[in-house]
Design an enzyme around this catalytic site. Structure first.
Site, short mmCIF file in Angstrom:
data_model
loop_
_atom_site.label_atom_id
_atom_site.label_comp_id
_atom_site.label_asym_id
_atom_site.label_seq_id
_atom_site.Cartn_x
_atom_site.Cartn_y
_atom_site.Cartn_z
N LYS A 39 45.10 35.40 39.32
CA LYS A 39 44.99 35.69 40.97
C LYS A 39 45.88 34.42 41.44
CE LYS A 39 40.71 38.11 40.23
NZ LYS A 39 39.19 38.25 39.93
N GLN A 78 34.02 34.80 41.20
CA GLN A 78 34.33 35.40 40.00
C GLN A 78 33.07 35.80 39.16
OE1 GLN A 78 37.58 35.86 38.74
NE2 GLN A 78 36.23 36.83 37.15
N ASP A 83 37.23 41.98 47.44
CA ASP A 83 37.12 42.71 46.33
C ASP A 83 36.50 44.22 46.64
OD1 ASP A 83 37.46 41.60 43.83
OD2 ASP A 83 35.54 40.36 43.65
#
Ligand code: NDP
Length: 283
Positions: free
Chosen positions: A53, A97, A120
């Protein structure tokens, strides 16, 4: 005839290049898009995802703010970190995460992320907006899968799309996105009876179950578009999807490989969400 292989790596690069242009315009106005990543513990797979990322952020001109916390971080401390990032104007997107250590309630943490920074797309308000056809920040894996279909010229409207898997992060939102695009959608799961009879009807088959190579050529319709979301590790250490790629590509019309299909698009869509959150933050 062999299927068209959908090159997720190449399409993700296009998406990142497009985002870089917008990020550059925002930077010129003093509002560089920023992504904060919170990583708790030292899970090696998580560290790999976080690095990919960060690489994509650099490629698209997005700033990153990394917080690495020890595995014994308390839930209360992690909530404080999320709150601080929620209040930081340089941060437009926050990623926690997963997986988190077992003593931390992941739902509580994810739902604490400000709705406008939830890149997200897991916040219940963002998921609700998706249900109503007005997503601001949509979950990245399904939205990336839709872009793969679109940029490969796969028709969606009026087609029968079968989604394997009903998780809140992939299967259910993918089904909603396909429905929004006027596909006729069937969602299957572990309690579905006679799965092959259903998958063989699919013009579009999106597989998100986490079972290595479970979908063989006998389970698909000739010429179907196969989007393989699954990421599974074989005993020899290699990655594979939920689809038996080598066998199915001889019968499908389009197919995504693993790796190099949906995975890179998921990362690209995180970046696209950060850029879009930054753009919205300026009104
Ligand atoms: P979950 O484990 O949350 O969900 C799996 C789903 O598959 C469940 O709905 C389950 O049904 C269903 N399922 C399991 N076994 C079968 C079966 N034999 N037949 C039919 N359905 C079955 O997984 P996720 O949605 O989080 O992820 C799915 C896969 O996608 C994983 O391999 C994951 O690693 C990968 N993934 C890849 C991403 C990418 O960027 N490429 C991003 C996110 C995930 P039930 O609900 O009944 O239990």
């Amino acid at each position: 005839m062999s299927a068209i292989i959908i090159d997720g790596t190449a399409i993700a690069k296009q998406v990142l290049a497009e985002q870089k242009v917008i990020a550059g315009q925002l930077t010129a106005r003093g509002n560089t898009p920023g992504l904060a990543v919170l990583l708790v513990g030292d899970d090696p797979a998580s560290a790999v995802y976080v690095r990919s990322k960060e690489r994509a952020c650099r490629e698209a001109g997005v700033q990153t703010f990394d917080t690495r916390l020890p595995a014994d971080t308390s839930e209360a401390d992690l909530l404080k970190h999320v709150d601080a990032l929620n209040n930081d104007p340089k941060v437009h997107g926050i990623l926690v995460q997963l997986p988190l250590p077992r003593h931390i309630n992941a739902v509580k943490i994810l739902q604490r992320i400000a709705v406008e920074k939830d890149v997200d797309g897991f916040n219940w308000r963002n998921l609700g907006a998706l249900l109503d056809g007005h997503p601001a920040l949509a979950p990245c894996t399904p939205s990336g899968s839709m872009i793969l279909l679109d940029r490969s010229g796969v028709p969606v409207a009026g087609k029968h799309a079968v989604v394997l898997g009903r998780s809140s992060i992939v299967g259910k939102p993918a089904a909603l996105m396909l429905l929004e695009r006027n596909a006729t959608v069937t969602v299957c799961h572990s309690r579905t009876t006679d799965l092959p009879a259903i998958t063989r009807q699919a013009d579009i088959l999106l597989c998100a179950i986490g079972k290595p190579k479970m979908i063989g050529p006998d389970m698909i319709k000739s010429g179907a578009a196969i989007i393989d979301v699954g990421i599974n590790r074989l005993p020899d250490g290699k990655l594979c999807g939920d689809v038996d790629f080598e066998a199915v590509k001889e019968k499908a019309g389009w197919i995504t490989p693993v790796p190099g299909g949906v995975g890179p698009m998921t990362v690209a869509m995180v970046i696209a969400n950060v850029v879009s959150a930054a753009r919205r933050s300026t009104g």
